[in-house]
Scaffold this active site. Structure first.
Site, PDB file in Angstrom:
ATOM      1  N   SER A  16       0.828  -1.198   0.000  1.00  0.00           N
ATOM      2  CA  SER A  16       0.000   0.000   0.000  1.00  0.00           C
ATOM      3  C   SER A  16       0.875   1.266   0.000  1.00  0.00           C
ATOM      4  O   SER A  16       1.661   1.465  -0.918  1.00  0.00           O
ATOM      5  CB  SER A  16      -0.958  -0.043   1.205  1.00  0.00           C
ATOM      6  OG  SER A  16      -2.023   0.840   1.023  1.00  0.00           O
ATOM      7  N   HIS A  43      -7.255  -6.192   0.030  1.00  0.00           N
ATOM      8  CA  HIS A  43      -6.104  -5.277   0.020  1.00  0.00           C
ATOM      9  C   HIS A  43      -4.930  -5.797   0.843  1.00  0.00           C
ATOM     10  O   HIS A  43      -3.777  -5.541   0.520  1.00  0.00           O
ATOM     11  CB  HIS A  43      -6.563  -3.919   0.571  1.00  0.00           C
ATOM     12  CG  HIS A  43      -5.489  -2.870   0.600  1.00  0.00           C
ATOM     13  ND1 HIS A  43      -4.881  -2.381  -0.545  1.00  0.00           N
ATOM     14  CD2 HIS A  43      -4.913  -2.208   1.639  1.00  0.00           C
ATOM     15  CE1 HIS A  43      -3.987  -1.474  -0.213  1.00  0.00           C
ATOM     16  NE2 HIS A  43      -3.976  -1.350   1.106  1.00  0.00           N
TER      17      HIS A  43
END
Length: 279
Positions: free
Chosen positions: A103, A255
């Protein structure tokens, strides 16, 4: 959590940087792991035990997260965080590393590859952030208001750790008490919210396409098919802008790929590093 060869903080670039170093008895390859926003080395807890059997592994708490310093004087720009990672690598006498970023950590990886390409042998981007702009002027202005950090704290408390975890994992049944506490514990003191207020000001936005296109480092992009935080179309765009990259999409994954698919991530990294060596 696995025992590290070393774990603790070192003064780097004007702040205390916490890291864990898992030294392999024979491997010459070193992987440096960089976590995402509002996270820490904890997010690699399932991946580190797998990686350390094959490689030297260093997992870093990027300031102001985890156990690293939360100084309100430190500049929390991505450029300065990249400089911090470079200085830590120099302190540990690493000439070449493979950077693995999840991320926001992926954006720091790209910043390092852009500013000091000779350090980065390969880059692994796990659902990397990309193409985000600088914070809007009114929000930057608001960050100077006294006690603004309390608004930041209230905002994060309202969204809640459990709700945030539901947003980043595809299979909600994996969210247990250990996971909840691991992601909550760094946010029990007010210092982190003061530092996050500074970060609102300092974050300069992600690398633009022109800069990405200049990066020649071999890049492996691993994405969750159902990523709701950094959608797959960002991965496809990064894959297009990075000239030496490969995109892998993991089915039934959100994610938080280091938590959700550690074995798959390990296998893809090993395959990628072998291919890069033979080129």
């Amino acid at each position: 959590m696995e025992e590290a060869t070393f774990s603790g903080t070192e003064p780097i670039n004007g702040t205390d940087v916490y890291y864990e170093y898992y030294k392999h008895e024979s491997s010459r390859e070193t992987l440096v792991l960089l976590h995402g926003f509002l996270s820490s080395t904890f997010s690699f807890r399932r991946l580190i035990p797998l990686l350390k059997t094959e490689f030297n592994v260093v997992s870093v708490d990027l300031p102001p997260f985890g156990k690293s310093g939360k100084s309100s004087q430190f500049v929390y720009s991505y450029e300065n965080l990249a400089k911090t990672v470079i200085q830590l690598s120099e302190k540990l006498s690493f000439e070449k590393v493979t950077l693995v970023g999840h991320s926001m950590g992926g954006q720091i990886v790209l910043n390092v590859a852009h500013s000091k390409p000779e350090l980065v042998d390969q880059a692994v981007l796990l659902c990397s952030s990309g193409y985000m702009k600088k914070m809007k002027p009114h929000l930057i202005f608001s960050s100077y208001i006294p006690f603004f950090y309390l608004y930041v704290k209230l905002y994060l408390q309202r969204s809640g750790v459990k709700q945030n975890l539901k947003n980043v994992v595809h299979d909600h049944s994996m969210i247990d008490d250990e996971m909840l506490y691991g992601y909550l514990s760094p946010f029990l003191e007010d210092d982190i919210f003061r530092a996050l207020t500074r970060m609102i000001r300092d974050r300069e936005g992600d690398l633009p396409p022109a800069a990405l296109k200049r990066i020649e480092t071999p890049c492996l992009l691993i994405w969750g098919e159902h990523d709701r935080v950094v959608p797959l179309h960002i991965g496809k765009r990064l894959n297009n802008d990075l000239k030496n990259s490969k995109l892998v999409v993991l089915k039934d994954t959100g994610h938080l790929v280091p938590e959700e698919r550690p074995e798959d991530v390990l296998q893809h990294i090993k395959r990628f590093m072998k291919t890069a060596e033979s080129v």
